[in-house]
Design a protein around this motif. Structure first.
Motif, short mmCIF file in Angstrom:
data_model
loop_
_atom_site.label_atom_id
_atom_site.label_comp_id
_atom_site.label_asym_id
_atom_site.label_seq_id
_atom_site.Cartn_x
_atom_site.Cartn_y
_atom_site.Cartn_z
N TRP A 33 0.84 -1.20 0.00
CA TRP A 33 0.00 0.00 0.00
C TRP A 33 0.88 1.25 0.00
N ASN A 34 1.85 1.30 0.87
CA ASN A 34 2.69 2.50 1.00
C ASN A 34 3.49 2.80 -0.26
N LYS A 35 3.85 1.77 -1.02
CA LYS A 35 4.56 1.94 -2.29
C LYS A 35 3.60 2.08 -3.47
N GLN A 36 2.33 2.00 -3.20
CA GLN A 36 1.27 2.04 -4.20
C GLN A 36 1.46 0.98 -5.27
N GLU A 37 1.81 -0.21 -4.85
CA GLU A 37 1.97 -1.35 -5.74
C GLU A 37 0.65 -2.12 -5.76
N LEU A 38 -0.28 -1.62 -6.54
CA LEU A 38 -1.64 -2.15 -6.53
C LEU A 38 -1.68 -3.62 -6.94
N GLY A 39 -0.93 -4.01 -7.96
CA GLY A 39 -0.93 -5.40 -8.40
C GLY A 39 -0.47 -6.34 -7.31
N ALA A 40 0.64 -6.00 -6.67
CA ALA A 40 1.16 -6.83 -5.57
C ALA A 40 0.20 -6.84 -4.39
N LEU A 41 -0.43 -5.72 -4.11
CA LEU A 41 -1.40 -5.63 -3.02
C LEU A 41 -2.57 -6.58 -3.27
N MET A 42 -3.07 -6.60 -4.48
CA MET A 42 -4.24 -7.41 -4.80
C MET A 42 -3.94 -8.91 -4.73
N GLU A 43 -2.69 -9.30 -4.83
CA GLU A 43 -2.33 -10.72 -4.72
C GLU A 43 -2.60 -11.28 -3.32
N LEU A 44 -2.80 -10.40 -2.35
CA LEU A 44 -3.05 -10.83 -0.97
C LEU A 44 -4.52 -11.16 -0.71
N PHE A 45 -5.38 -10.89 -1.70
CA PHE A 45 -6.82 -11.01 -1.51
C PHE A 45 -7.42 -12.10 -2.40
N SER A 46 -8.45 -12.74 -1.89
CA SER A 46 -9.16 -13.74 -2.67
C SER A 46 -10.01 -13.04 -3.74
N TYR A 76 -11.55 0.50 -6.76
CA TYR A 76 -11.72 1.40 -5.61
C TYR A 76 -10.37 1.87 -5.07
N TRP A 77 -9.46 0.90 -4.81
CA TRP A 77 -8.16 1.28 -4.26
C TRP A 77 -7.32 2.06 -5.27
N GLY A 78 -7.47 1.75 -6.54
CA GLY A 78 -6.76 2.53 -7.57
C GLY A 78 -7.19 3.99 -7.52
N ALA A 79 -8.50 4.21 -7.35
CA ALA A 79 -9.02 5.58 -7.25
C ALA A 79 -8.50 6.26 -5.99
N LEU A 80 -8.47 5.53 -4.87
CA LEU A 80 -7.94 6.10 -3.62
C LEU A 80 -6.47 6.49 -3.76
N MET A 81 -5.69 5.64 -4.40
CA MET A 81 -4.27 5.93 -4.58
C MET A 81 -4.05 7.15 -5.45
N GLN A 82 -4.93 7.39 -6.41
CA GLN A 82 -4.83 8.59 -7.23
C GLN A 82 -5.25 9.83 -6.45
N LEU A 83 -6.29 9.70 -5.65
CA LEU A 83 -6.77 10.84 -4.85
C LEU A 83 -5.81 11.20 -3.72
N TYR A 84 -5.20 10.18 -3.11
CA TYR A 84 -4.32 10.38 -1.96
C TYR A 84 -2.97 9.71 -2.20
N PRO A 85 -2.15 10.25 -3.10
CA PRO A 85 -0.90 9.56 -3.48
C PRO A 85 0.14 9.49 -2.36
N HIS A 86 -0.01 10.29 -1.34
CA HIS A 86 0.99 10.29 -0.25
C HIS A 86 0.44 9.69 1.05
N TYR A 87 -0.69 9.01 0.95
CA TYR A 87 -1.31 8.39 2.12
C TYR A 87 -0.53 7.13 2.48
N ARG A 88 0.07 7.11 3.67
CA ARG A 88 0.87 5.98 4.12
C ARG A 88 0.38 5.51 5.49
N PHE A 89 0.55 4.22 5.75
CA PHE A 89 0.11 3.65 7.01
C PHE A 89 1.29 3.16 7.84
N LEU A 90 1.17 3.32 9.15
CA LEU A 90 2.16 2.84 10.12
C LEU A 90 1.48 1.86 11.07
#
Length: 134
Positions: A33-46, A76-90
């Motif tokens: 998520w923090n690197k905005q690697e949407l493809g790799a992120l989606m691999e974690l989900f069914s 949805y997450w692609g749209a969020l990443m475009q709207l908030y490109p610097h949103y990071r989680f700790l």
């Protein structure tokens, strides 16, 4: 180390998700998520992932707080990443509760605190994610 549902044993002898598996999953989830690697992120989900979140209403009010299916989640997450490109989680902490992982985290500006409940299927993929933003 990146998460792979094939590493180690997913659940211990009592049927509870192993702490090491939970930690690797969370680290990979946050890193992607923090690197905005949407493809790799989606691999974690069914494929039949269900996301329930009070923030879904902001972008998709017609969804009534629920997103179903990996294609819809990707959009949805692609749209969020475009709207908030610097949103990071700790990560603050996590705990394993029988068949789910409860994750406590915040945004890197410490303005928003979140709790997610991750439910894993037998393959180690997230099949349900409940998120509350505080």
């Amino acid at each position: 180390m990146r998460y792979s549902s094939s590493i180690g044993k997913l659940r211990n002898m009592h049927g509870i998700i192993a702490d090491t598996i939970a930690q690797q999953l969370i680290e990979t989830l946050f890193s992607n998520w923090n690197k905005q690697e949407l493809g790799a992120l989606m691999e974690l989900f069914s494929e039949d992932i269900e996301l329930i979140s009070n923030k879904v209403m902001d972008l998709l009010p017609e969804a009534n707080g629920r997103i179903k299916g990996s294609k819809t989640l990707r959009t949805y997450w692609g749209a969020l990443m475009q709207l908030y490109p610097h949103y990071r989680f700790l990560l603050k902490r996590f705990q394993v509760e029988e068949n789910r992982i409860v994750v406590y985290y915040m945004t890197d500006d410490r303005q928003t605190h979140c709790i997610s409940k991750l439910h894993l299927n037998s393959a180690g993929l997230i099949e349900r994610m409940e998120v509350v933003y505080i």
